[in-house]
Design a protein around this motif. Structure first.
Motif, PDB file in Angstrom:
ATOM      1  N   THR A   1      -0.733   4.059  -4.984  1.00 17.21           N
ATOM      2  CA  THR A   1      -1.997   3.157  -4.589  1.00 17.21           C
ATOM      3  C   THR A   1      -2.107   3.196  -3.341  1.00 17.21           C
ATOM      4  OG1 THR A   1      -0.879   1.160  -4.757  1.00 17.21           O
ATOM      5  CG2 THR A   1      -1.657   1.954  -6.756  1.00 17.21           C
TER       6      THR A   1
ATOM      7  N   ASP B   1      -6.667   2.244  -2.809  1.00 18.30           N
ATOM      8  CA  ASP B   1      -6.202   0.727  -2.584  1.00 18.30           C
ATOM      9  C   ASP B   1      -6.646   0.448  -1.204  1.00 18.30           C
ATOM     10  OD1 ASP B   1      -5.025  -1.690  -2.001  1.00 18.30           O
ATOM     11  OD2 ASP B   1      -3.285  -1.128  -3.112  1.00 18.30           O
ATOM     12  N   GLY B   2      -7.952  -0.139  -1.084  1.00 23.77           N
ATOM     13  CA  GLY B   2      -8.361  -0.912   0.150  1.00 23.77           C
ATOM     14  C   GLY B   2      -9.757  -0.422   0.517  1.00 23.77           C
TER      15      GLY B   2
ATOM     16  N   ASN C   1      -3.452   2.766   0.472  1.00 20.52           N
ATOM     17  CA  ASN C   1      -4.162   2.327   1.426  1.00 20.52           C
ATOM     18  C   ASN C   1      -4.588   3.120   2.713  1.00 20.52           C
ATOM     19  OD1 ASN C   1      -2.069   1.765   2.954  1.00 20.52           O
ATOM     20  ND2 ASN C   1      -2.064  -0.484   2.724  1.00 20.52           N
ATOM     21  N   SER C   2      -5.470   2.615   3.684  1.00 25.41           N
ATOM     22  CA  SER C   2      -5.442   3.341   4.914  1.00 25.41           C
ATOM     23  C   SER C   2      -4.111   3.677   5.612  1.00 25.41           C
ATOM     24  CB  SER C   2      -6.424   2.707   5.834  1.00 25.41           C
ATOM     25  OG  SER C   2      -7.782   2.354   5.562  1.00 25.41           O
TER      26      SER C   2
ATOM     27  N   LEU D   1      -5.667   1.801  10.775  1.00 24.33           N
ATOM     28  CA  LEU D   1      -6.827   1.643   9.887  1.00 24.33           C
ATOM     29  C   LEU D   1      -7.795   2.230  10.667  1.00 24.33           C
ATOM     30  CD1 LEU D   1      -9.123   0.720   7.730  1.00 24.33           C
ATOM     31  CD2 LEU D   1      -8.933  -1.814   8.591  1.00 24.33           C
TER      32      LEU D   1
ATOM     33  N   TRP E   1      -7.794  -6.968   5.314  1.00 22.84           N
ATOM     34  CA  TRP E   1      -7.038  -6.555   6.382  1.00 22.84           C
ATOM     35  C   TRP E   1      -7.140  -7.768   7.494  1.00 22.84           C
ATOM     36  CZ3 TRP E   1      -9.295  -6.192  11.210  1.00 22.84           C
ATOM     37  CH2 TRP E   1     -10.860  -6.085  11.158  1.00 22.84           C
TER      38      TRP E   1
ATOM     39  N   ARG F   1     -11.841 -10.106   0.149  1.00 21.17           N
ATOM     40  CA  ARG F   1     -11.622  -9.253  -0.884  1.00 21.17           C
ATOM     41  C   ARG F   1     -12.876  -8.491  -1.269  1.00 21.17           C
ATOM     42  NH1 ARG F   1      -8.055  -9.537  -5.859  1.00 21.17           N
ATOM     43  NH2 ARG F   1      -6.977  -7.795  -4.736  1.00 21.17           N
TER      44      ARG F   1
ATOM     45  N   SER G   1      -6.932  -1.357  -6.336  1.00 19.58           N
ATOM     46  CA  SER G   1      -5.779  -1.952  -5.715  1.00 19.58           C
ATOM     47  C   SER G   1      -4.518  -1.939  -6.553  1.00 19.58           C
ATOM     48  CB  SER G   1      -6.053  -3.387  -4.845  1.00 19.58           C
ATOM     49  OG  SER G   1      -5.992  -4.608  -5.899  1.00 19.58           O
TER      50      SER G   1
ATOM     51  N   LYS H   1     -13.059   0.594  -5.572  1.00 20.55           N
ATOM     52  CA  LYS H   1     -11.446   0.242  -4.956  1.00 20.55           C
ATOM     53  C   LYS H   1     -10.678   0.007  -6.254  1.00 20.55           C
ATOM     54  CE  LYS H   1     -10.124  -3.657  -3.365  1.00 20.55           C
ATOM     55  NZ  LYS H   1     -10.217  -4.895  -2.619  1.00 20.55           N
TER      56      LYS H   1
END
Length: 247
Positions: A38, A66-67, A40-41, A229, A212, A206, A86, A84
């Motif tokens: 999953t 995820d994100g 994220n950035s 990010l 973040w 969210r 997550s 998305k």
């Protein structure tokens, strides 16, 4: 058929939460183990800068966005993923879905006592989810075979691996073929959330892709990590403007 969106050389599944849960049930009914990551950035940037990590991500059976940063990157490239998904939300949806079709879970990761605390909360919040084993995330290389044996003896169908990235992805990639669990999921801080030690960002953050910012406010020490990010988004913009070529 699996629908893929390539983001900077990394193959993200274009999938909704509902579809992801359905696909996991399909994995559970199969005869082999599957890896789900999953990213994220931050993890995406790790995959861009590290060819080994990129290979690990691209060999996953499911790789979800995820994100908000990953979703935004897909939009910049004109190949928007639908939703998305997550890691913590996917884990929670699986636990919830156990009320319709039970699943046996093993919780692996976190500080000593966290997995047990998460198990106790799961019993209260998701009574149909069967947690058949727990193990903290503090171990040496010599402990790996014993951990695998413990997981296999539990008859778990879904393994939550919460060791933090990239350790959890590398651990799953290296050991997946030795595990009897049909689904091995790298889901980061999910056990801390389920244990009640970490609270998710409020819905406003969210829903508007600002998790973040909330996490930075709560944990200022994450500032250096979160620089990945904007770096990731700038990299994707470079691809869109054809200033960067993907090999």
């Amino acid at each position: 058929m699996r629908k893929i969106v390539n983001i900077a050389g990394i193959n993200i599944d274009d999938i909704t939460m509902e579809q992801a849960v359905k696909k996991i049930y399909h994995f559970i009914s199969s005869d082999k183990s599957h890896a789900i990551y999953t990213p994220n950035s931050e993890i995406m940037m790790d995959g861009i800068s590290d060819s080994q990590m990129r290979q690990v991500l691209n060999t996953a059976d499911m790789l979800v966005a995820d994100g908000a940063g990953v979703v935004l990157a897909s939009k910049i490239l004109g190949k928007a993923v639908r939703q998305k998904v997550s890691g913590v939300d996917l884990a929670k949806n699986l636990l919830k879905s156990s009320s319709k079709k039970p699943i046996r879970f093993f919780l692996f990761g976190g500080k000593p006592g966290i997995a047990e605390k998460a198990q106790a909360n799961i019993i209260c919040d998701y009574p149909y989810a069967d947690v058949v084993g727990t193990r903290n995330g503090y171990f040496s290389e010599e402990d790996t075979e014993k951990i695998i044996e413990e997981i296999n003896n539990s008859s778990a169908e879904v393994l939550f691996v919460c060791l933090g990235a990239p350790k959890q992805e590398l651990w799953i990639h290296e050991n997946k073929d030795k595990l009897k669990a049909k689904v091995c999921m790298g889901v980061g801080g999910t056990l801390d959330v389920l244990a009640g030690n970490v609270k998710l960002a409020p819905d406003f953050f969210r829903n508007h892709g600002l998790e973040w910012l909330y996490r930075l406010y709560k944990e200022p020490r994450r500032f250096k990590r979160m620089l990945k990010l904007p770096k990731f988004i700038l990299y994707v913009i470079g691809i869109r403007l054809k200033l960067i070529k993907i090999k």
